[in-house]
Scaffold this motif. Structure first.
Motif, mmCIF file in Angstrom:
data_model
loop_
_atom_site.group_PDB
_atom_site.id
_atom_site.type_symbol
_atom_site.label_atom_id
_atom_site.label_comp_id
_atom_site.label_asym_id
_atom_site.label_seq_id
_atom_site.Cartn_x
_atom_site.Cartn_y
_atom_site.Cartn_z
ATOM 1 N N SER A 161 7.007 -6.259 -5.366
ATOM 2 C CA SER A 161 7.499 -7.262 -4.421
ATOM 3 C C SER A 161 7.772 -6.643 -3.056
ATOM 4 C CB SER A 161 8.778 -7.917 -4.962
ATOM 5 O OG SER A 161 8.530 -8.617 -6.160
ATOM 6 N N LYS A 162 8.430 -5.491 -3.051
ATOM 7 C CA LYS A 162 8.738 -4.832 -1.779
ATOM 8 C C LYS A 162 7.467 -4.416 -1.061
ATOM 9 C CE LYS A 162 11.741 -1.983 -3.717
ATOM 10 N NZ LYS A 162 12.759 -0.909 -3.879
ATOM 11 N N ASP A 163 6.475 -3.946 -1.813
ATOM 12 C CA ASP A 163 5.214 -3.541 -1.198
ATOM 13 C C ASP A 163 4.503 -4.736 -0.560
ATOM 14 O OD1 ASP A 163 2.987 -1.613 -0.745
ATOM 15 O OD2 ASP A 163 1.939 -2.937 -2.134
ATOM 16 N N PHE A 164 4.451 -5.859 -1.285
ATOM 17 C CA PHE A 164 3.827 -7.063 -0.730
ATOM 18 C C PHE A 164 4.558 -7.537 0.525
ATOM 19 C CE2 PHE A 164 1.868 -8.199 -5.022
ATOM 20 C CZ PHE A 164 0.568 -7.984 -4.580
ATOM 21 N N MET A 165 5.882 -7.516 0.488
ATOM 22 C CA MET A 165 6.652 -8.003 1.638
ATOM 23 C C MET A 165 6.507 -7.080 2.837
ATOM 24 S SD MET A 165 10.088 -9.780 0.060
ATOM 25 C CE MET A 165 10.526 -8.441 -1.050
ATOM 26 N N ASP A 166 6.379 -5.780 2.590
ATOM 27 C CA ASP A 166 6.167 -4.841 3.694
ATOM 28 C C ASP A 166 4.817 -5.072 4.369
ATOM 29 O OD1 ASP A 166 8.605 -3.618 3.299
ATOM 30 O OD2 ASP A 166 7.795 -1.964 2.090
ATOM 31 N N ARG A 167 3.825 -5.504 3.586
ATOM 32 C CA ARG A 167 2.469 -5.649 4.112
ATOM 33 C C ARG A 167 2.108 -7.062 4.543
ATOM 34 N NH1 ARG A 167 -1.249 -5.118 0.572
ATOM 35 N NH2 ARG A 167 -0.132 -4.861 -1.385
#
Length: 402
Positions: free
Chosen positions: A189-195
């Motif tokens: 989730s954090k990776d998707f939100m960062d990108r």
């Protein structure tokens, strides 16, 4: 009146408000909001803090109001501190019982999607199997140390839990065991939100939308945070203006919120189509096996005929990017209600935008004054306001955690 008298009167007013079971919203409970304006609507719409009526267009007004609401709902530094202290206290208790255990925090606090009333998700990993006796032993330890109240043991679920309220902060806590998928899901989730620009604020917004309607808990048939985030991600991946870079999602939150409600509330073909967010996102024909899996799962949970009848209308499939065999939204048997609320929100917000546009077109915007474009669609309950005040007081007395 001198300054000391004014401060004394303010303290007295807050005290009397608590006695009358009302809440005076302190300045520290308004996180990161601009302070230019405190107009007559602030009591009903505490996130509204500026003169939206002076903006050049209605989409700008809506986007700014959404940004201000997201900022209001996001945890303050004080609230984050309290959650860290609660986690540290619980972790210390767990390690006193099992020194070699690994204790991690995951869920909405870890992903930055935490709302004022969100619970705290903790994962305990032990090398050996966690038995029901182990779970009861830990629950007893937490109660004996004065950490846990209102303890509930969920022993026979697929993922056993200890659910309780932390005594000092009154924060709801869920402790699960040997379930790394929660931590892995938070990392994804954090990776998707960062990108993905716009994904985090839209997820907070839709999560709050569902929460105030009681449709955000998977265990009761609602749409959980992870599934919500993935559905918004799929929407952004497939959006022609976003995917081609013609608009910046972060600066068009208002339009995107409307279109999200329209897509999933009125147009998406859940009967025949599933969603995936891997490799840039895709739609796919829904296999019949998912229908059978849904029906089998609901029968196994012991739900009545009415719930099984409702299930026939549920066809939402969102594949887990960590496990393509896992349908993240499988527990959401109340999705027909979710779709209905999305459709109603679309109708209401488009009507409000149209009225506001006509006022702006005829030069009446400044005369009418400040109007919430999300009135009746998104709101902040008294429970949330009270909760923030409670956490502010806990922060002022945080030495109790030391």
């Amino acid at each position: 009146m001198d300054q000391s008298q004014a401060q004394k009167r303010k303290r007295t007013a807050i005290h009397e408000a608590r006695i009358e079971n009302r809440t005076v919203l302190p300045s520290t409970a308004v996180p990161r909001l601009c302070k230019q304006v405190q107009h007559q609507f602030s009591a009903h719409y505490p996130w509204m803090c500026r003169r939206y009526s002076t903006m050049a267009s209605v989409p700008l007004m809506l986007t700014q109001e959404i940004k201000d609401l997201v900022a209001y709902l996001s945890p303050t530094d004080e609230e984050n501190t309290i959650r860290r202290l609660v986690f540290r206290s619980i972790k210390r208790a767990i390690l006193s019982l099992w020194p070699n255990a690994q204790v991690d925090i995951y869920g909405s606090y870890d992903t930055g999607l935490c709302l004022p009333t969100s619970d705290l998700d903790i994962l305990v990993r032990k090398q050996d199997e966690v038995t029901q006796r182990n779970i009861r032993l830990l629950a007893g330890r937490l109660q004996k140390l004065g950490i846990a109240t209102s303890v509930e043991l969920v022993l026979y679920a697929k993922v056993p839990l200890i659910k309780f309220k932390e005594r000092c902060s009154n924060i709801d806590v869920d402790i699960s065991f040997n379930k790394p998928s929660g931590v892995d899901g938070a990392a994804v989730s954090k990776d998707f939100m960062d990108r993905t620009p716009g994904l985090k604020p839209l997820t907070i917004l839709v999560k709050h939308f569902l929460m105030i309607r009681g449709l955000n808990e998977p265990y009761s048939g609602g749409l959980g945070s992870y599934g919500t985030m993935l559905m918004i991600l799929s929407f952004l991946q497939r959006h022609p203006m976003v995917s081609t870079g013609l608009i910046n999602p972060s600066e068009n939150l208002g339009v995107l919120f409307i279109e999200f409600m329209e897509l999933y509330g009125r147009h998406f073909n859940f009967e025949d189509v599933g969603m995936s967010v891997t490799d840039g996102g895709s739609y796919f024909p829904m296999p019949q096996m998912y229908n059978e899996s849904h029906n089998t799962t609901r029968r196994e949970t012991g739900q009545g005929a009415k719930a099984q009848s409702q299930l026939k209308n549920v066809r939402i499939i969102m594949l887990d990017p960590l496990d393509p065999q896992n349908n993240v939204t499988k527990p959401a048997f109340k999705y027909p209600a979710v779709m209905s609320h999305f459709a109603k929100a679309y109708e209401r917000i488009t009507a409000a935008v149209e009225i506001r546009h006509k006022e702006l077109l005829h030069g009446e915007s400044a005369v009418v004054g400040e109007v919430s474009l999300i009135d009746g669609i998104l709101w902040v309950s008294q429970e949330i306001i009270n909760r923030r005040e409670e956490l502010r007081l806990v922060y002022m007395n945080r030495d109790m955690f030391m």
